[in-house]
Design a protein around this motif. Structure first.
Motif, PDB file in Angstrom:
ATOM      1  N   ARG A 169      37.434   0.372  -7.320  1.00 43.17           N
ATOM      2  CA  ARG A 169      38.218   1.231  -8.204  1.00 43.17           C
ATOM      3  C   ARG A 169      38.074   2.695  -7.815  1.00 43.17           C
ATOM      4  O   ARG A 169      39.058   3.445  -7.781  1.00 43.17           O
ATOM      5  N   ARG A 170      36.846   3.108  -7.490  1.00 43.49           N
ATOM      6  CA  ARG A 170      36.628   4.508  -7.107  1.00 43.49           C
ATOM      7  C   ARG A 170      37.295   4.828  -5.763  1.00 43.49           C
ATOM      8  O   ARG A 170      37.838   5.924  -5.574  1.00 43.49           O
ATOM      9  N   LEU A 171      37.258   3.876  -4.832  1.00 40.81           N
ATOM     10  CA  LEU A 171      37.920   4.095  -3.548  1.00 40.81           C
ATOM     11  C   LEU A 171      39.430   4.218  -3.715  1.00 40.81           C
ATOM     12  O   LEU A 171      40.067   5.074  -3.074  1.00 40.81           O
ATOM     13  N   ARG A 172      40.002   3.355  -4.579  1.00 37.20           N
ATOM     14  CA  ARG A 172      41.441   3.462  -4.839  1.00 37.20           C
ATOM     15  C   ARG A 172      41.776   4.818  -5.442  1.00 37.20           C
ATOM     16  O   ARG A 172      42.782   5.446  -5.099  1.00 37.20           O
ATOM     17  N   GLY A 173      40.914   5.285  -6.381  1.00 38.93           N
ATOM     18  CA  GLY A 173      41.151   6.593  -6.984  1.00 38.93           C
ATOM     19  C   GLY A 173      41.061   7.715  -5.972  1.00 38.93           C
ATOM     20  O   GLY A 173      41.879   8.646  -5.976  1.00 38.93           O
ATOM     21  N   LEU A 192      41.565   7.501  -2.710  1.00 43.67           N
ATOM     22  CA  LEU A 192      42.715   7.410  -1.804  1.00 43.67           C
ATOM     23  C   LEU A 192      43.971   7.966  -2.463  1.00 43.67           C
ATOM     24  O   LEU A 192      44.771   8.667  -1.827  1.00 43.67           O
ATOM     25  N   HIS A 193      44.138   7.648  -3.749  1.00 46.39           N
ATOM     26  CA  HIS A 193      45.305   8.164  -4.471  1.00 46.39           C
ATOM     27  C   HIS A 193      45.260   9.698  -4.543  1.00 46.39           C
ATOM     28  O   HIS A 193      46.285  10.376  -4.322  1.00 46.39           O
ATOM     29  N   THR A 194      44.063  10.254  -4.820  1.00 40.35           N
ATOM     30  CA  THR A 194      43.917  11.714  -4.898  1.00 40.35           C
ATOM     31  C   THR A 194      44.192  12.358  -3.543  1.00 40.35           C
ATOM     32  O   THR A 194      44.904  13.376  -3.455  1.00 40.35           O
ATOM     33  N   ALA A 195      43.637  11.773  -2.470  1.00 33.90           N
ATOM     34  CA  ALA A 195      43.849  12.325  -1.130  1.00 33.90           C
ATOM     35  C   ALA A 195      45.319  12.273  -0.745  1.00 33.90           C
ATOM     36  O   ALA A 195      45.857  13.222  -0.148  1.00 33.90           O
ATOM     37  N   ARG A 196      45.990  11.165  -1.077  1.00 32.39           N
ATOM     38  CA  ARG A 196      47.415  11.040  -0.751  1.00 32.39           C
ATOM     39  C   ARG A 196      48.222  12.080  -1.512  1.00 32.39           C
ATOM     40  O   ARG A 196      49.147  12.710  -0.969  1.00 32.39           O
ATOM     41  N   HIS A 197      47.890  12.272  -2.780  1.00 30.39           N
ATOM     42  CA  HIS A 197      48.621  13.247  -3.601  1.00 30.39           C
ATOM     43  C   HIS A 197      48.421  14.669  -3.075  1.00 30.39           C
ATOM     44  O   HIS A 197      49.374  15.458  -2.990  1.00 30.39           O
ATOM     45  N   GLN A 198      47.172  15.011  -2.681  1.00 30.25           N
ATOM     46  CA  GLN A 198      46.902  16.336  -2.146  1.00 30.25           C
ATOM     47  C   GLN A 198      47.619  16.554  -0.818  1.00 30.25           C
ATOM     48  O   GLN A 198      48.133  17.633  -0.534  1.00 30.25           O
ATOM     49  N   GLY A 199      47.679  15.501   0.014  1.00 30.18           N
ATOM     50  CA  GLY A 199      48.394  15.613   1.294  1.00 30.18           C
ATOM     51  C   GLY A 199      49.870  15.852   1.092  1.00 30.18           C
ATOM     52  O   GLY A 199      50.502  16.638   1.823  1.00 30.18           O
ATOM     53  N   GLN A 200      50.458  15.191   0.094  1.00 30.04           N
ATOM     54  CA  GLN A 200      51.885  15.394  -0.189  1.00 30.04           C
ATOM     55  C   GLN A 200      52.154  16.815  -0.686  1.00 30.04           C
ATOM     56  O   GLN A 200      53.167  17.441  -0.333  1.00 30.04           O
ATOM     57  N   ARG A 201      51.215  17.375  -1.460  1.00 29.15           N
ATOM     58  CA  ARG A 201      51.404  18.750  -1.966  1.00 29.15           C
ATOM     59  C   ARG A 201      51.348  19.758  -0.824  1.00 29.15           C
ATOM     60  O   ARG A 201      52.105  20.723  -0.790  1.00 29.15           O
ATOM     61  N   ARG A 202      50.436  19.541   0.118  1.00 28.18           N
ATOM     62  CA  ARG A 202      50.352  20.463   1.272  1.00 28.18           C
ATOM     63  C   ARG A 202      51.606  20.399   2.111  1.00 28.18           C
ATOM     64  O   ARG A 202      52.083  21.416   2.657  1.00 28.18           O
ATOM     65  N   ALA A 203      52.143  19.172   2.262  1.00 23.48           N
ATOM     66  CA  ALA A 203      53.362  19.029   3.061  1.00 23.48           C
ATOM     67  C   ALA A 203      54.534  19.701   2.372  1.00 23.48           C
ATOM     68  O   ALA A 203      55.438  20.209   3.040  1.00 23.48           O
TER      69      ALA A 203
END
Length: 371
Positions: free
Chosen positions: A354-358, A360-371
């Motif tokens: 559960r923590r790994l999924r969280g 990964l979701h946070t990292a993906r969201h931050q990457g989309q914001r930078r893009a």
């Protein structure tokens, strides 16, 4: 002559025919039986129920509470509307008192405790004994018949394929109480009361298909369903049965039944009951178990979930008082420790995933914001 009742479980594309048959009693087709059989699958599908016939005011008033309880226990079960095609009526009440009976610890305890008021045993083929095991069905039927004859009781045997259909929607641990209620309502007009033996004591209760909160709610104005036996632990019940030779001759608890055995003596339910009987000083007198109790098998037994561990801890505490240095006491302790470790390991992995999924979701969201 065989009495047969058939109706569809589900509607439209979900419709599947369900059959009940008995050579021992006339079955009464009724909306209450159909609702009890189909309510939980309909809640799982999220589809309203429209059934022919009518149900009386008492059962109709309880349907909301039945749904609320199941919905609180299992979020996948949605509240639905239940409608009957005709106006509400009450069926005439019978005079007989039944007890659902399998030959297990719980139903034997209830039967013997209330043998002065129970007039009939009710055994359902297709619930705990599958329809496709003819040799086992024949042996169990003969044993139940012997018990009924020994106690001077009537016997009602009913065959149904209801469980086959229920299992494709909701697991049997959730549906079996309603399935018993469906059969009980088919006996309306002949029976005024039917006992359902408790699976667990008050201190062990958890969400389960047959429960002191649920079973009485399936009653009607003509038929009372009684959930019985919560005052006793499983070990208490076995100690009570130890004083009855009839129970020791015919006790049946096995759910694996390899080669259609009556009791295999090796599955976790057989080993639990054999340990109960050993503590009660009755194992050597119980003819229905084919093997002596092996502590090595107990040490290796699976104890899935806290409820299973509660039942084994009852045995451990009893042995700690009477035989704390025995191999059996050590075997139970070993199995309990392994079960707890396994449970903690599973919880650790679940939390980690559960923590790994969280993350990964946070990292993906931050990457989309930078893009």
């Amino acid at each position: 002559m065989t009495s047969v009742v058939e109706f569809n479980l589900g509607q439209d594309e979900w419709a599947r025919p369900v059959r009940f048959a008995s050579d021992h009693v006339e079955l009464l087709p009724c909306a209450a039986a159909q609702i009890a059989a189909d309510l939980l699958p309909a809640m799982r599908r999220g589809s309203d129920l429209l059934v022919p016939g009518s149900i009386d005011p008492r059962l109709r008033a309880a349907l909301g509470s039945i749904q609320d309880i199941h919905g609180a226990w299992m979020s996948a079960l949605q509240r639905i509307k239940v409608q009957c095609m005709t106006e509400m009526t009450s069926a005439p009440s019978g005079t007989r008192v039944g007890c659902f009976f399998t030959g297990g610890v719980d139903s034997f305890y209830t039967l013997l405790k209330h043998r002065d008021v129970i007039t009939d045993l009710i055994f359902v083929h297709g619930y705990d004994v599958p329809l496709d095991k003819p040799a086992l069905r024949s042996r169990v039927s003969a044993a139940v018949r012997e018990v009924a004859t020994a106690l001077g009781k009537g016997l009602v045997e009913i065959e149904t394929d209801l469980r086959t259909h229920l299992d494709s929607h909701v697991e049997w641990g959730v549906t079996h109480g309603a399935a018993l209620a469906a059969v009980a309502h088919l006996l309306t007009g002949q029976f005024r009361q039917v006992y359902i033996a408790s699976s667990y004591g008050y201190a062990e209760l958890f969400p389960w298909g047959s429960h002191p909160l649920l079973d009485p709610l399936w009653s009607s104005e003509s038929l009372d369903l009684v959930h019985d036996g919560c005052e006793a632990t499983r070990l208490d019940k076995v100690r009570y049965l130890a004083g009855h030779d009839l129970a020791l001759r015919h006790l049946r608890v096995c759910y694996e039944n390899p080669n259609e055995a009556y009791n295999c003596g090796r599955c976790r339910k057989c080993l639990l009951t054999m340990t109960n009987l050993h503590i009660a000083g009755a194992l050597s007198r119980c003819a229905s178990f084919p093997h002596p109790l092996d502590p090595a098998q107990v040490a290796a037994v699976a104890m899935p979930g806290e409820v299973a561990r509660i039942l084994w801890r009852q045995n451990l505490r009893a042995l700690a008082r009477t035989d704390p240095n025995s191999p059996l006491h050590a075997a139970i302790r070993k199995a309990l420790r392994r079960s707890v470790r396994r449970e903690r390991w599973k919880l650790f992995h679940k939390t980690l995933r559960r923590r790994l999924r969280g993350a990964l979701h946070t990292a993906r969201h931050q990457g989309q914001r930078r893009a």
